[in-house]
Design a protein around this motif. Structure first.
Motif, PDB file in Angstrom:
ATOM      1  N   GLY A 162      40.265  31.894  25.658  1.00  0.00           N
ATOM      2  CA  GLY A 162      39.331  32.878  26.165  1.00  0.00           C
ATOM      3  C   GLY A 162      39.923  33.824  27.183  1.00  0.00           C
ATOM      4  O   GLY A 162      39.198  34.622  27.793  1.00  0.00           O
ATOM      5  N   GLY A 163      41.241  33.759  27.399  1.00  0.00           N
ATOM      6  CA  GLY A 163      41.859  34.579  28.427  1.00  0.00           C
ATOM      7  C   GLY A 163      41.839  36.055  28.117  1.00  0.00           C
ATOM      8  O   GLY A 163      42.053  36.880  28.999  1.00  0.00           O
ATOM      9  N   THR A 164      41.621  36.399  26.847  1.00  0.00           N
ATOM     10  CA  THR A 164      41.633  37.810  26.458  1.00  0.00           C
ATOM     11  C   THR A 164      40.258  38.437  26.501  1.00  0.00           C
ATOM     12  O   THR A 164      40.073  39.562  26.047  1.00  0.00           O
ATOM     13  CB  THR A 164      42.189  37.957  25.040  1.00  0.00           C
ATOM     14  N   VAL A 165      39.263  37.714  26.996  1.00  0.00           N
ATOM     15  CA  VAL A 165      37.904  38.239  27.031  1.00  0.00           C
ATOM     16  C   VAL A 165      37.784  39.251  28.174  1.00  0.00           C
ATOM     17  O   VAL A 165      37.907  38.901  29.340  1.00  0.00           O
ATOM     18  CB  VAL A 165      36.884  37.104  27.228  1.00  0.00           C
ATOM     19  N   ASN A 169      36.179  39.524  35.476  1.00  0.00           N
ATOM     20  CA  ASN A 169      35.042  40.137  34.782  1.00  0.00           C
ATOM     21  C   ASN A 169      33.900  39.146  34.574  1.00  0.00           C
ATOM     22  O   ASN A 169      32.726  39.514  34.630  1.00  0.00           O
ATOM     23  CB  ASN A 169      35.481  40.698  33.430  1.00  0.00           C
ATOM     24  N   LEU A 170      34.267  37.883  34.325  1.00  0.00           N
ATOM     25  CA  LEU A 170      33.226  36.863  34.154  1.00  0.00           C
ATOM     26  C   LEU A 170      32.418  36.686  35.440  1.00  0.00           C
ATOM     27  O   LEU A 170      31.183  36.612  35.414  1.00  0.00           O
ATOM     28  CB  LEU A 170      33.864  35.522  33.766  1.00  0.00           C
ATOM     29  N   TRP A 199      51.944  39.044  31.466  1.00  0.00           N
ATOM     30  CA  TRP A 199      50.845  39.611  30.669  1.00  0.00           C
ATOM     31  C   TRP A 199      49.722  38.589  30.499  1.00  0.00           C
ATOM     32  O   TRP A 199      48.537  38.902  30.672  1.00  0.00           O
ATOM     33  CB  TRP A 199      51.391  40.066  29.321  1.00  0.00           C
ATOM     34  N   PHE A 200      50.082  37.324  30.171  1.00  0.00           N
ATOM     35  CA  PHE A 200      49.065  36.285  30.002  1.00  0.00           C
ATOM     36  C   PHE A 200      48.325  36.020  31.314  1.00  0.00           C
ATOM     37  O   PHE A 200      47.108  35.827  31.327  1.00  0.00           O
ATOM     38  CB  PHE A 200      49.711  34.985  29.499  1.00  0.00           C
ATOM     39  N   GLY A 203      43.535  36.571  34.427  1.00  0.00           N
ATOM     40  CA  GLY A 203      42.936  36.917  35.724  1.00  0.00           C
ATOM     41  C   GLY A 203      41.865  37.974  35.583  1.00  0.00           C
ATOM     42  O   GLY A 203      40.787  37.870  36.206  1.00  0.00           O
ATOM     43  N   ILE A 204      42.128  39.007  34.769  1.00  0.00           N
ATOM     44  CA  ILE A 204      41.126  40.056  34.561  1.00  0.00           C
ATOM     45  C   ILE A 204      39.890  39.484  33.887  1.00  0.00           C
ATOM     46  O   ILE A 204      38.753  39.836  34.226  1.00  0.00           O
ATOM     47  CB  ILE A 204      41.732  41.199  33.719  1.00  0.00           C
TER      48      ILE A 204
END
Length: 712
Positions: free
Chosen positions: A334-337, A267-268, A256-257, A262-263
């Motif tokens: 910031g991985g959840t951005v 997106n960035l 999940w992490f 990665g997503i």
């Protein structure tokens, strides 16, 4: 028992007088055993890096399953009515980033984790830690022999820091302060239990709600019942234990992490790298300027980004500080951005061991509240209240135990306390929209805990006021014409001094006492563990030939009691060791008395006209003393062996456990409130909670209960 070498003053050539004499230094038997072990490591010890990495991996599934799944519900709870301005997304994201830095990282990782109680964490561990350094409990908990247990580790306040001693004295002399600390502790415990009930509900419901992105025809009712089915599945595997749950969910949460990181990176690069502007705190200021009161209310949703933070501390007993800190730094902030906060993927989080209330409350909450927004309001109150209580207790730890400079204490309290109060004021504005749930939940639990504790304290002091002095044991037995019967009898009592009031009642009704009889006190020290070698302390009650003893069995609050057979065997072994030591002490005293008598009765040294006669006289005296000493040693050894064989025989004949069945009632002049608390609430709890013999794992066929009524 310790050996002390006595070197009498005597110059060279002093002959026999210059030889070292070994003498036993006599300690009270309740203090002796506590000096034998000087260390021990538990789950809290750091260990090797290989073990640390192993525990860090497990902590992913147990602790960070909660922290890492907050993207499932943070934005939906922060913007229940949608986003009005595009920059609001950056403002909230900036709030999330700095909240993650301030509370989980600065407060917990770098400060709170070090306030563990011999490896255990949580609200109760903080209270337990404080109670070892200050007498804040309503029942006396500080006794000299307890402080000698290896894990107690009390360090007296230094003279340089008089503030710590002053604050300690204020706590100990103020009943209001003691009650306040106890209230904060049970409130924090209740909120943690509420957190454990709400975590699976909001996490699973949020995950299943994400399916509606691809299946818009799915109704909310269907989402709720799918969530209920998943909760049943999750709780069905919880019984396999933390170790297996951690191994099972650690890979799932790790994937999940990796996916959300990665997503986020995708997106960035593909959509908008400008989202990194959220690291600029100026966007927080602009967010509140644009939204005013609505921005303040939205903080109740933002705080959900740090759900599970308290778990880093509360679940510390399963891991260690280094493992939790290591894994915390590996979890990217910031991985959840995500580019679009509404497009949240589904995920099923791991369940934490500290979900004490199990399946039914979580499912009831899911069915009753139906949406993550309502559950989030309740969840936020649980989280922030626990944070605030931890901050207050940590401030006491820093003042009394760590003895930090007042500047650091104030800095800690102001920065974290003010931050948490701002969040708490926001989430309380949603009290009607679901926020009332944790308070109702906590009110019920606190009432039950406070009632039990109140009556327990009253009962303890009642027994203490009605004890029979131990020096009256012989008269008590003779008065009731008590006969001795085969076997070993253990009478359980909370008192560690005197004869409990239930004993005179016992021998009055049944005038018989087992051949070996022990007043057994199970004492839970304010530490997580007591080493087995330090478990039992003994004391002789009455004359030695009566074979009546007092035994204190000491346990930490995380220790499990032994099975009856193992307990009896361990108890017998330690009792035989105690008897051996007592005989050695008696032998030593007799020898010292004999030496003193010999020295006192020796004739004055005659003139040196006949050296031979003088030598002959001294040799005769030494010979008589040596012969007498030999007889004492032989007799003492024979007595010890006979006593130990007697113990083995009586244990084989059977061990009988005796317990007082106390019926507690309020006095006739008590207030209505006290009568309700004692006569109804406490009586209900006593009848419905685990009975004492079951908690102690005592077989029913070896149990004898003695009824007694206490009017408090």
């Amino acid at each position: 028992m310790s050996l002390e070498v006595d070197n009498p003053a005597g110059g060279a050539g002093g002959g026999g007088e210059s030889a070292n004499r070994l003498s036993l230094k006599r300690h009270d038997s309740l203090f002796g055993d506590a000096e034998k072990v000087s260390g021990g490591k538990y789950h809290g010890s750091e260990g090797s890096w290989a073990r640390t990495l192993h525990l860090a991996f497990q902590s992913v599934g147990i602790i960070y399953g909660d922290i890492g799944t907050s993207p499932l519900y943070v934005y939906s709870s922060t913007f229940p009515d949608g986003i009005k301005y595009n920059d609001d997304l950056l403002g909230v994201l900036s709030l999330i980033i700095y909240t993650l830095i301030i509370i989980p990282m600065l407060k917990y990782v770098f400060v709170v984790l070090y306030a563990n109680d011999n490896g255990d964490g949580g609200t109760f561990a903080l209270y337990s830690l404080i109670s070892r350094y200050a007498k804040i409990r309503l029942i006396p908990n500080q006794q000299a022999e307890d402080a000698m247990v290896s894990n107690y580790s009390i360090e007296a306040p230094t003279s340089q820091l008089k503030r710590a001693q002053w604050f300690k004295q204020k706590l100990e002399s103020s009943r209001a302060a003691k009650i306040l600390l106890f209230t904060l502790t049970i409130l924090g415990t209740s909120m943690v239990m509420g957190d454990g009930t709400l975590t699976p509900s909001i996490s699973v419901l949020s995950a299943v709600s994400g399916i509606k992105e691809k299946a818009p025809n799915l109704t909310q009712t269907q989402v709720v019942w799918i969530s209920v089915a998943i909760l049943f599945l999750l709780f069905s595997v919880q019984r396999f234990g933390t170790d297996k749950v951690g191994y099972t969910f650690a890979p799932v949460i790790s994937v999940w992490f990796v996916l959300i990181a990665g997503i986020g990176l995708y997106n960035l690069v593909v959509h908008d790298v400008g989202v990194l502007r959220a690291f600029n705190p100026w966007y927080i200021v602009q967010y509140f300027k644009r939204n005013g009161k609505e921005g303040w209310v939205s903080l109740g949703g933002v705080i959900l980004c740090v759900t599970g933070t308290e778990g880093m501390f509360a679940d510390l007993g399963h891991f260690n500080i280094r493992a939790v800190q290591l894994q915390r730094h590996l979890v990217p902030i910031g991985g959840t951005v995500l580019h679009r906060p509404s497009g949240v993927p589904a995920e099923i989080p791991g369940e934490r061991r500290r979900h004490l209330l199990q399946i039914h409350p979580s499912i009831i909450v899911t069915i009753a509240f139906r949406t993550t927004t309502s559950i989030g309001n309740a969840y936020g109150i649980c989280v922030v209240t626990t944070f605030s209580i931890t901050t207050h207790l940590m401030t006491v730890v820093m003042l009394v135990i760590w003895k930090k400079h007042i500047v650091y204490v104030l800095l800690f309290y102001v920065v974290f306390g003010l931050t948490e109060m701002i969040y708490l004021s926001s989430i309380l504005s949603k009290f009607i929209q679901g926020g009332y749930l944790p308070f109702c939940f906590a009110l019920v639990l606190m009432t039950l805990m406070a009632t039990w504790h109140y009556v327990h304290v009253k009962r303890y002091w009642y027994e203490l006021d009605h004890i029979v002095p131990t020096n009256q044991m012989t008269a008590l037995l003779e008065k009731n014409d008590v006969r001795r019967i085969p076997g070993v009898g253990l009478l359980y009592t909370e008192l560690v001094q005197g004869i409990p009031p239930v004993f005179p009642r016992l021998i009055k009704k049944i005038p018989s006492v087992h051949s070996i009889f022990l007043f057994m006190s199970i004492k839970h020290l304010p530490i997580p563990h007591v080493l087995p070698a330090e478990r039992f302390l003994f004391r002789q009650v009455g004359p030695r030939e009566q074979r009546i003893f007092r035994c204190v069995a000491r346990y930490g609050y995380s220790d499990a009691l032994e099975e009856p057979k193992d307990f009896a065997s361990f108890l017998a072994d330690r009792l035989k060791m105690f008897i051996q030591e007592e005989v050695a002490f008696a032998q030593n005293d007799a020898e010292n008395d004999d030496e003193a008598a010999t020295d006192h009765q020796a004739p004055p040294r005659p003139p040196r006209r006949s050296t031979g006669s003088v030598v002959h006289s001294e040799e005769a005296i030494q010979s008589r003393g040596s012969t007498h000493s030999g007889r004492i040693t032989f007799h003492a050894s024979q007595t010890a062996e006979e006593e130990k064989q007697l113990i083995d025989r009586e244990v084989e004949r059977g061990v009988v456990y005796l317990m007082g069945e106390a019926n507690v009632s309020a006095g006739p002049n008590s207030s209505v409130l006290k009568k309700i608390v004692v006569n109804y609430i406490y009586t209900f709890l006593r009848k419905n909670l685990t009975e004492g013999h079951k908690a102690l794992a005592i077989p029913k066929d070896q149990l004898l209960k003695v009824g007694i009524t206490y009017e408090i």
